[in-house]
Design an enzyme around this catalytic site. Sequence first.
Site, short mmCIF file in Angstrom:
data_model
loop_
_atom_site.label_atom_id
_atom_site.label_comp_id
_atom_site.label_asym_id
_atom_site.label_seq_id
_atom_site.Cartn_x
_atom_site.Cartn_y
_atom_site.Cartn_z
N TYR A 1 -1.75 -1.25 10.98
CA TYR A 1 -1.99 -1.76 9.55
C TYR A 1 -0.68 -1.36 8.66
CZ TYR A 1 -3.71 -1.71 4.72
OH TYR A 1 -3.76 -1.85 3.34
N SER B 1 0.82 -1.29 0.02
CA SER B 1 0.01 -0.17 0.09
C SER B 1 0.82 1.30 -0.03
CB SER B 1 -1.04 0.11 1.17
OG SER B 1 -1.41 1.42 1.72
N LYS C 1 2.31 -3.97 6.26
CA LYS C 1 2.44 -3.91 5.11
C LYS C 1 3.95 -3.86 5.10
CE LYS C 1 -1.51 -4.60 3.34
NZ LYS C 1 -1.62 -5.85 2.87
#
Length: 338
Positions: A148, A124, A152
């Site tokens: 989050y 992302s 990644k």
Amino acid sequence: MKVLLTGGAGYIGSHTCVELILAGHTPVIADNFDNSCPEAIRRVEEITGVNVKSYELDVCDSEAVERMFSENDFDAVIHFAGLKAVGESCAIPLRYYRNNIDSTLTLLEAMKKHGVANFVFSSSATVYGVPERVPLVEGMPTGCTNPYGWTKLMNEQILTDAASADAGLSVVLLRYFNPIGAHESGRIGENPNGIPNNLMPYITQVAAGKLSRLGVFGNDYPTPDGTGVRDYIHVVDLAKAHVKALDYAASHKGTEVFNIGTGTGYSVLDIVNAFMRVNDLEIPYDIKPRRPGDIAECYADPSKAEKILGWKAEKTLEDMCRDSWNWQSHNKNGYDPD
Ligand code: NAD
Ligand code: UD1
């Protein structure tokens, strides 16, 4: 190629499944339906006219994953499965780290055992943290502001290390910008749980009368109209990038990272105005305070993907607004019956 799509029943996975079938590949889906449902797979079959083999399993369950690898001769894995809500990741970080990291480790171990050499990962733009400047280029510094995002970045590191240690492994890291839109058939699309966090599903639910007004989070950013600027990309363009990434992985070794965006930034008000114009609808909105953790501007320099993968986004903002509404207006409750 026979390709395992983890999280293949989700928003991006289902669209990628369609594009892989159109490109002549054979996708197999593994999903625990934590944030999706089997109906999405049925609709992929309806769009393509092809039956899609699927497994209901948790990708962190190494025994179930081992059984699946034993039953299939995979050529590649595209790992979409993951939890993705930024706010939730701050409230329950351990669940995010367990799910998003363990799943990758489990897959890498099964791939090693079964000689599967190609891995495409859903990363992302969030890994760039608060960008020093835009457009973002792959070599720019990374850093995250929430669990989050860290999952990644940690996955990127794990995959890079695995590929350095294993000359047979090929890893492609795709850093997605802001996917919106839906398949033009209106049969598959984004199906958020509860009140959407993201801009486009919020807009479509206001348009559908499910929510009353949009809140625009801040109009005092240093951007042309003061609202946040992002690189919105049509999910079908994004899906097609995976087909190119697979071809690349199959013919190269080591790790490569690509921005997957359009290269154009649009503000919140650009999106609202385009949505109203294209669909001839009113979206009432109020200016609200900035959302904590938001950045002013985030958009890609996607030239590396064009040069090396031969991929470029083709769809317009109008396509994104039209297809988002086509999906929402024909599926008021997502995949649930009306
Ligand atoms: P999604 O929630 O629609 O799809 C994820 C799928 O993974 C769901 O079907 C869910 O049920 C499944 N899943 C989650 N954990 C699992 C597990 N342990 N085992 C099996 N299945 C599991 O999300 P999406 O928007 O399609 O995103 C796909 C990937 O792309 C995610 O990794 C996400 O973090 C990443 N990503 C998404 C965006 C975005 O804006 N949508 C942006 C950047 C990156
Ligand atoms: C968010 C996540 C990001 C994730 C991405 C895709 C945060 C801080 N970032 O990105 O990590 O990769 O989703 O899932 O959550 N906006 C409004 N009103 C709304 C919703 C959004 O004005 O109701 C604005 C936001 O302030 C932002 C823009 O719209 O300027 C886009 O927001 P959103 O769709 O949530 O995406 P990101 O914040 O870019």
